[in-house]
Write a protein that holds these residues in place. Sequence first.
Motif, PDB file in Angstrom:
ATOM      1  N   LYS A 109      19.946  60.340  64.167  1.00  0.00           N
ATOM      2  CA  LYS A 109      20.789  59.282  63.959  1.00  0.00           C
ATOM      3  C   LYS A 109      19.826  57.836  63.314  1.00  0.00           C
ATOM      4  O   LYS A 109      18.793  57.772  63.731  1.00  0.00           O
ATOM      5  CB  LYS A 109      21.412  58.475  65.108  1.00  0.00           C
ATOM      6  CG  LYS A 109      22.423  57.593  64.980  1.00  0.00           C
ATOM      7  CD  LYS A 109      23.036  56.674  66.034  1.00  0.00           C
ATOM      8  CE  LYS A 109      24.763  55.782  65.436  1.00  0.00           C
ATOM      9  NZ  LYS A 109      25.436  55.633  67.218  1.00  0.00           N
ATOM     10  N   THR A 110      20.180  57.028  62.147  1.00  0.00           N
ATOM     11  CA  THR A 110      19.448  56.779  61.571  1.00  0.00           C
ATOM     12  C   THR A 110      19.709  55.556  62.047  1.00  0.00           C
ATOM     13  O   THR A 110      18.502  54.381  61.205  1.00  0.00           O
ATOM     14  CB  THR A 110      19.929  56.635  59.760  1.00  0.00           C
ATOM     15  OG1 THR A 110      20.829  57.537  59.454  1.00  0.00           O
ATOM     16  CG2 THR A 110      19.435  58.239  59.634  1.00  0.00           C
ATOM     17  N   GLU A 111      20.381  54.804  62.322  1.00  0.00           N
ATOM     18  CA  GLU A 111      20.612  53.779  62.917  1.00  0.00           C
ATOM     19  C   GLU A 111      19.818  53.160  64.155  1.00  0.00           C
ATOM     20  O   GLU A 111      20.514  54.254  65.085  1.00  0.00           O
ATOM     21  CB  GLU A 111      21.718  53.192  62.696  1.00  0.00           C
ATOM     22  CG  GLU A 111      22.046  52.705  61.448  1.00  0.00           C
ATOM     23  CD  GLU A 111      23.484  51.603  60.667  1.00  0.00           C
ATOM     24  OE1 GLU A 111      25.033  52.078  61.797  1.00  0.00           O
ATOM     25  OE2 GLU A 111      24.046  52.448  59.456  1.00  0.00           O
ATOM     26  N   VAL A 117      11.019  58.953  60.867  1.00  0.00           N
ATOM     27  CA  VAL A 117      11.914  58.846  61.806  1.00  0.00           C
ATOM     28  C   VAL A 117      11.967  57.941  62.640  1.00  0.00           C
ATOM     29  O   VAL A 117      11.067  57.796  63.706  1.00  0.00           O
ATOM     30  CB  VAL A 117      12.795  60.289  62.710  1.00  0.00           C
ATOM     31  CG1 VAL A 117      11.919  60.977  63.642  1.00  0.00           C
ATOM     32  CG2 VAL A 117      13.965  60.455  63.175  1.00  0.00           C
ATOM     33  N   ARG A 118      12.882  57.198  62.797  1.00  0.00           N
ATOM     34  CA  ARG A 118      12.903  56.404  64.185  1.00  0.00           C
ATOM     35  C   ARG A 118      13.455  56.298  65.586  1.00  0.00           C
ATOM     36  O   ARG A 118      14.683  57.416  65.397  1.00  0.00           O
ATOM     37  CB  ARG A 118      13.848  54.930  63.569  1.00  0.00           C
ATOM     38  CG  ARG A 118      13.008  53.783  65.234  1.00  0.00           C
ATOM     39  CD  ARG A 118      13.924  52.353  65.016  1.00  0.00           C
ATOM     40  NE  ARG A 118      13.609  51.425  63.156  1.00  0.00           N
ATOM     41  CZ  ARG A 118      12.119  50.808  63.551  1.00  0.00           C
ATOM     42  NH1 ARG A 118      11.926  51.230  63.823  1.00  0.00           N
ATOM     43  NH2 ARG A 118      11.879  50.812  62.034  1.00  0.00           N
ATOM     44  N   LYS A 142      17.409  64.627  53.970  1.00  0.00           N
ATOM     45  CA  LYS A 142      18.630  63.764  54.644  1.00  0.00           C
ATOM     46  C   LYS A 142      19.849  64.003  53.480  1.00  0.00           C
ATOM     47  O   LYS A 142      19.599  63.944  52.971  1.00  0.00           O
ATOM     48  CB  LYS A 142      17.845  62.193  53.239  1.00  0.00           C
ATOM     49  CG  LYS A 142      16.700  61.285  53.863  1.00  0.00           C
ATOM     50  CD  LYS A 142      16.628  60.232  53.298  1.00  0.00           C
ATOM     51  CE  LYS A 142      15.069  59.291  53.343  1.00  0.00           C
ATOM     52  NZ  LYS A 142      14.904  57.896  52.948  1.00  0.00           N
ATOM     53  N   THR A 184      19.476  66.401  64.364  1.00  0.00           N
ATOM     54  CA  THR A 184      20.622  66.112  63.923  1.00  0.00           C
ATOM     55  C   THR A 184      19.778  64.530  64.493  1.00  0.00           C
ATOM     56  O   THR A 184      20.258  64.308  65.309  1.00  0.00           O
ATOM     57  CB  THR A 184      21.603  65.928  63.394  1.00  0.00           C
ATOM     58  OG1 THR A 184      21.551  67.103  62.675  1.00  0.00           O
ATOM     59  CG2 THR A 184      22.136  64.548  62.383  1.00  0.00           C
ATOM     60  N   ALA A 230      11.693  63.618  54.267  1.00  0.00           N
ATOM     61  CA  ALA A 230      12.147  62.482  55.125  1.00  0.00           C
ATOM     62  C   ALA A 230      10.919  62.531  56.077  1.00  0.00           C
ATOM     63  O   ALA A 230      11.064  63.409  56.942  1.00  0.00           O
ATOM     64  CB  ALA A 230      13.937  63.159  55.903  1.00  0.00           C
ATOM     65  N   MET A 248      22.193  60.308  57.520  1.00  0.00           N
ATOM     66  CA  MET A 248      21.619  61.016  58.667  1.00  0.00           C
ATOM     67  C   MET A 248      20.368  62.160  58.402  1.00  0.00           C
ATOM     68  O   MET A 248      19.774  62.050  57.159  1.00  0.00           O
ATOM     69  CB  MET A 248      22.316  62.014  59.258  1.00  0.00           C
ATOM     70  CG  MET A 248      23.530  61.870  59.690  1.00  0.00           C
ATOM     71  SD  MET A 248      23.320  60.408  61.194  1.00  0.00           S
ATOM     72  CE  MET A 248      23.619  60.946  62.954  1.00  0.00           C
ATOM     73  N   ILE A 249      18.666  61.718  59.325  1.00  0.00           N
ATOM     74  CA  ILE A 249      17.828  62.602  58.843  1.00  0.00           C
ATOM     75  C   ILE A 249      18.445  64.174  60.066  1.00  0.00           C
ATOM     76  O   ILE A 249      18.272  64.066  61.217  1.00  0.00           O
ATOM     77  CB  ILE A 249      16.645  62.044  59.523  1.00  0.00           C
ATOM     78  CG1 ILE A 249      16.380  60.409  58.281  1.00  0.00           C
ATOM     79  CG2 ILE A 249      15.160  63.089  59.600  1.00  0.00           C
ATOM     80  CD1 ILE A 249      15.800  60.262  58.671  1.00  0.00           C
TER      81      ILE A 249
END
Length: 726
Positions: free
Chosen positions: A724-726, A614-615, A650, A722, A611, A654-655
């Motif tokens: 959040k991916t969204e 990350v955003r 991943k 951790t 991974a 989540m990342i």
Amino acid sequence: MNDAIINKALASFVPALLLDLNGNLLSANDRARGLVQLPGGNAGKVHYDHLFGERTGIYWGALLATLQNGLKACIELAGRSGQWTAWQLLAHNEHYILLGQESTQPDKLFSHLPLGIQQFTVDGFPVKSNALQKEIWGPHHPIFIQPGYNILRDPVYRQIGLSQLFEEVVATGGPVKKEILLRYQEFAIRDAIRLSPCFYEATVFPAFNQQKQITDLYLLLQECTAQKLTLMGLEKSARLLDSVVEHLPIGYVQFDHHGFMRRINHTHREFLKVRSGLQYESYNIMSDPFARLYGFNEMFMTVVTENRMIRREIEVDFSAEKTYTDLSEVRWMDYTLFPLRDPIDKKTIVVALINDITDKKLEHYMRTELQRNTEQLHLFFDAVDMGYATLERDGRVNFMNRKAAQMAGVEIQPGCNIFAVIPEFRTPSPFLDRLAQAMKSTVSESFSSYFYRMDKWFDFLVTPMRDNTVSVFIRDITGSRKLQKELHRANSQLSKLNRNLTNQNQQLEDFAHITSHNLRAPIANLKALMQLHNDSEKETEKEEYLGMLEAVINKTDETLNDLVNVVQIRKETDIRQELLSFESRLQYISHVLVLEISQSGLQITTDLQEAPMVRFPRIYLDSILQNLVTNSIRYRMPGTVPTLHFSSRKEKGMITLTAEDNGMGIDMDRFGSKLFGFRKTFHKNADAKGIGLFITKNQVEAMGGSISAESAPGRGTKFIITFKTE
């Protein structure tokens, strides 16, 4: 030495060969050399299979097994002059001797029969076979290459019944004949390999001695594949024809040239409700009153005399026939009579195909009524304020009311295909997929779709009809959709406002708690110092108290600034996020902290392939990484090279980023609940403020993530973040 053994054991005029256990030729006398065409001198590396096996089909393994099973091990071989020699294998110490006996009358009948023949012992062991039999078995059959082979024990031949023929001959003393599926042969058709069955007529018969005891068994094999397949084809065709006639979806009746019924199929028996046990063969179409009532006898005579087909549709009242049928209804019947010629006696056969067309007649009537009702329905739909169209499954228009044509925005004539004339239907889209699926369905389907060109929302109901067409109802729902959209937007804004208010309330509560907890002591100190200052009469003491007041005020100001930073983090939930590389941001932090890293000797390693991105807000990620690096430097283990390993993966959408050092560690049982607290320190470092992890936790949680730690004193610390991916 070998020649001496043979000469000592046998007279020189007896052909003899000496072989070892493996069948290699060790020596041969002159007489034997001449019979097997062996060159002079030493035998060399010559094997039994080369001299005898390849010419007789009986190889060394099979011959040796016969001898070891206590049986007479013999072979026959023809020389160049056509003279035959019978060879018998005998054991001689650790070697074997083949003794030859010349035969002036070989078994020519056995060798030249036009079918396969093979001799067996009563116990099922093979003795000899002719060339044709060897071709039938094939050169790699176990009967030639497997020592001790016994046909009675072969599971394949027991399954097809060949072994049982031998047992039956032994039990009865007489010959037995049977057709068997002996094997399959392969043949190629283009690139495919096909298997074809090979049928043989197998005959097993015994041979007796003078005491009428069975001494040998003989197997005759003659191929009969062509005849068998032809017979099977004829039987299959007859069964197929019988099955087709019996299960025709219409009635089938066959009459001889005199009018007597020869056959009636299952369909017509069921339709007529023929009584069980009734002998319909006595029925004659020429004399039956019911047949004469409807002119069936005249139709029969026309077919016979004019040798032509005749067809009529007749309304028949079966309640007038009481003998052969229990059917008591009036039905419309389609009768087709045509002549055939019997291939055996060449006489005329009349076949009647009988079809119940009552439903067809009724359908025609109903279709007429339906057409009338459809026209009235079209008039009705033209008057309603809803789009309506009837379509074929391929999209051809049967009817479209005025409202539907208005919604389409183009002129559509009956027979046009909507997929060709409506602009929105010319480009693949989710709407077209849903419409095509609904038009193929057997149940009603409803869905909504938005059309950009018209800025309209329409609701569709596609219903299948009995005539395999579909009815499409169309309703303009643009107004309600826009209201729903506005309502959804208002609800979304309200939900967001509620979340912000809840977050702000929580922030106020946290801020109040932290403020009361962290400012109560400094303010008390300020009050006490001020009281001491006021009560003091010495100027030196007052100056000292003022200095202490300044220190407390500076510390309180620092605390307030930290609290303001934390509140700002919680407030800025809409801070700009971007796609960041862990590796590149870590390199940036390493350049910022290059002096501290160099002085401490910190070694940073990474495993970020799973991974790598990350955003997240850049300023927050830099702050988090910097805190993790400075903590590993600040709380390193004395006398040990400090290390810090970053890895990412991943997991469940989540990342996760982990940072693991080899530092002093923390007693999680004592301090775990306070690890991320405000102004909480757990080591006696002079530069520790207890604010870094608190800020890191607030930055992660402000973006919807979480942070935790695993640690033990002297074993380093592992932080798990951790994202959040969204």
